[in-house]
Write an enzyme that holds these catalytic residues in place. Structure first.
Site, mmCIF file in Angstrom:
data_model
loop_
_atom_site.group_PDB
_atom_site.id
_atom_site.type_symbol
_atom_site.label_atom_id
_atom_site.label_comp_id
_atom_site.label_asym_id
_atom_site.label_seq_id
_atom_site.Cartn_x
_atom_site.Cartn_y
_atom_site.Cartn_z
ATOM 1 N N ALA A 76 38.629 37.752 48.195
ATOM 2 C CA ALA A 76 37.926 36.565 47.666
ATOM 3 C C ALA A 76 37.665 36.599 46.167
ATOM 4 O O ALA A 76 36.987 35.720 45.647
ATOM 5 C CB ALA A 76 36.623 36.281 48.414
ATOM 6 N N ALA A 77 38.216 37.597 45.451
ATOM 7 C CA ALA A 77 38.065 37.584 43.977
ATOM 8 C C ALA A 77 38.700 36.306 43.434
ATOM 9 O O ALA A 77 38.124 35.619 42.586
ATOM 10 C CB ALA A 77 38.723 38.816 43.362
ATOM 11 N N GLY A 78 39.887 35.974 43.960
ATOM 12 C CA GLY A 78 40.583 34.764 43.508
ATOM 13 C C GLY A 78 39.794 33.505 43.860
ATOM 14 O O GLY A 78 39.721 32.561 43.063
ATOM 15 N N ASP A 79 39.178 33.482 45.044
ATOM 16 C CA ASP A 79 38.380 32.315 45.447
ATOM 17 C C ASP A 79 37.149 32.166 44.549
ATOM 18 O O ASP A 79 36.787 31.053 44.150
ATOM 19 C CB ASP A 79 37.941 32.437 46.915
ATOM 20 C CG ASP A 79 39.121 32.303 47.874
ATOM 21 O OD1 ASP A 79 40.143 31.693 47.493
ATOM 22 O OD2 ASP A 79 39.016 32.801 49.017
HETATM 23 P P1 ADP Z 1 43.630 36.932 44.201
HETATM 24 O O1 ADP Z 1 42.393 37.409 44.890
HETATM 25 O O2 ADP Z 1 43.897 35.465 44.413
HETATM 26 O O3 ADP Z 1 44.851 37.789 44.422
HETATM 27 P P2 ADP Z 1 43.217 38.234 41.624
HETATM 28 O O4 ADP Z 1 43.250 39.548 42.343
HETATM 29 O O5 ADP Z 1 44.185 38.028 40.508
HETATM 30 O O6 ADP Z 1 43.305 36.993 42.617
HETATM 31 O O7 ADP Z 1 41.727 38.068 41.061
HETATM 32 C C1 ADP Z 1 41.249 36.915 40.421
HETATM 33 C C2 ADP Z 1 40.427 37.303 39.196
HETATM 34 O O8 ADP Z 1 39.280 38.082 39.610
HETATM 35 C C3 ADP Z 1 41.156 38.162 38.155
HETATM 36 O O9 ADP Z 1 41.856 37.375 37.216
HETATM 37 C C4 ADP Z 1 40.002 38.908 37.509
HETATM 38 O O10 ADP Z 1 39.377 38.099 36.528
HETATM 39 C C5 ADP Z 1 39.027 39.117 38.674
HETATM 40 N N1 ADP Z 1 39.286 40.428 39.330
HETATM 41 C C6 ADP Z 1 40.040 40.669 40.437
HETATM 42 N N2 ADP Z 1 40.082 41.991 40.724
HETATM 43 C C7 ADP Z 1 39.326 42.596 39.779
HETATM 44 C C8 ADP Z 1 38.964 43.963 39.510
HETATM 45 N N3 ADP Z 1 39.402 44.973 40.279
HETATM 46 N N4 ADP Z 1 38.178 44.213 38.432
HETATM 47 C C9 ADP Z 1 37.720 43.201 37.640
HETATM 48 N N5 ADP Z 1 38.020 41.906 37.839
HETATM 49 C C10 ADP Z 1 38.814 41.595 38.894
#
Ligand code: ADP
Length: 304
Positions: free
Chosen positions: A247-250
């Site tokens: 859910a980082a992307g969400d």
């Molecule tokens: P998804 O979950 O859709 O694959 P990402 O992994 O690219 O998307 O994460 C979306 C955003 O969340 C990234 O561009 C970044 O800003 C933040 N993010 C994700 N993972 C991390 C992490 N391990 N550390 C810091 N920020 C993160």
């Protein structure tokens, strides 16, 4: 200043066991937990917690899982007048997780496959400034939603996940396309799971040629790149103690939509979204990890 989210609502059923069973094998698991999920619901919650008024368009079944998700919308103060009850069962994701963190997921779209766009959604919601969608509901309906929203003067944002082929009209109607590394690669005919900043910039340029106006490619712990016809930007990720990036992307998409609905400059919106994505990575689960506006703002000011 309302964000209108067109998307899925799922019940995530998560089972935990020492290992994943082989085909035909029965094993004893540890526990089964129920969580709200679906990219639509996650992003609606992310936008709401980040500070926007949010209205959601989606479908649930006429069952207790649907009631559970409907109650979540209420408790998060997300407008639910466009949530429809259908004869199909509520969408479900069955997730198996092993001790070493491997997982296997089966998604049943159920009611989400019945989500439809109607003009009344826009005509009866004049406060909407931003329209946000993903691809867990039928793509033809998503395309209608984005097209009509654009024609009505809304700012449109599309997160093409789970990825599938996009019609060029859909790309043209989309103001901001937010894709992760795999999704962005797929859209230009490649299949890689990680990208350097330079590779992402090259893909963003290709996507612009196919009709996208403003492209954001998120690069996990590296950060994100942004490209429009005037500028390109790189927003580094925050350094966090990442425990679960679900859910980082969400969180990123929801917070970005909120900042854009508030008329923030693109640099600020990207920083705000990056903090939300980084914070989501510091806690387990999807909805429990989505940060509040206060948490995001204190992350941003801790930069100064
Ligand atoms: P998804 O979950 O859709 O694959 P990402 O992994 O690219 O998307 O994460 C979306 C955003 O969340 C990234 O561009 C970044 O800003 C933040 N993010 C994700 N993972 C991390 C992490 N391990 N550390 C810091 N920020 C993160």
């Amino acid at each position: 200043m309302t964000v209108l989210v067109f998307g899925s609502l799922n019940l995530d059923l998560v089972t935990y066991a020492d290992k994943l069973p082989a085909i035909g094998e029965t094993i004893v698991g540890e526990k089964l937990l129920r969580f709200p999920g679906g990219k639509g619901l996650n992003q609606a919650i992310a936008a709401r917690r980040a500070g926007a008024e949010v209205l959601m368009v989606g479908s649930i079944g006429n069952d207790s899982d649907g009631d559970f998700l409907f109650d979540i919308l209420k408790s998060e103060s997300i407008g639910s007048k466009f949530i429809t009850k259908t004869a199909e069962q509520t969408g479900i994701a069955v997730i198996e997780v092993s001790k070493s963190g491997e997982n296997r997921i089966i998604i049943i779209a159920g009611a989400n496959s019945k989500t439809r766009f109607s003009d009344e959604i826009l005509t009866s919601s004049p406060s909407v400034t931003v329209a946000l969608a993903q691809l867990e509901t039928p793509i033809a309906e998503v395309a209608k939603f984005i097209h009509k929203s654009k024609a009505a003067g809304k700012i449109t944002i599309l997160n093409p996940a789970p990825i599938q082929k996009l019609d060029e009209h859909l790309l043209e109607d989309t103001d901001y396309l937010i894709a992760n590394e795999t999704e962005a690669s797929f859209l230009v005919g490649n299949s890689v799971e990680s990208l350097s900043k330079d590779e992402a910039s090259a893909i963003a340029k290709q996507l612009q040629k196919s009709g996208s106006k403003k492209v954001i490619i998120t690069l996990g712990a590296q950060g994100s790149i942004y490209l429009d016809h005037e500028k390109s930007l790189f927003t580094p990720a925050y350094k966090v103690n990442a425990v679960d990036t679900t859910a980082a992307g969400d969180a990123f998409c929801g917070a970005f939509a909120t900042a854009i609905s508030q008329g923030r400059p693109i640099e600020y919106a990207l920083e705000f979204a990056s903090a939300a994505g980084g914070l989501a990575a510091t806690k387990a689960g999807a909805v429990p990890s989505i940060p509040s506006q206060q948490e995001i703002l204190s992350m941003i000011t801790s930069l100064d």
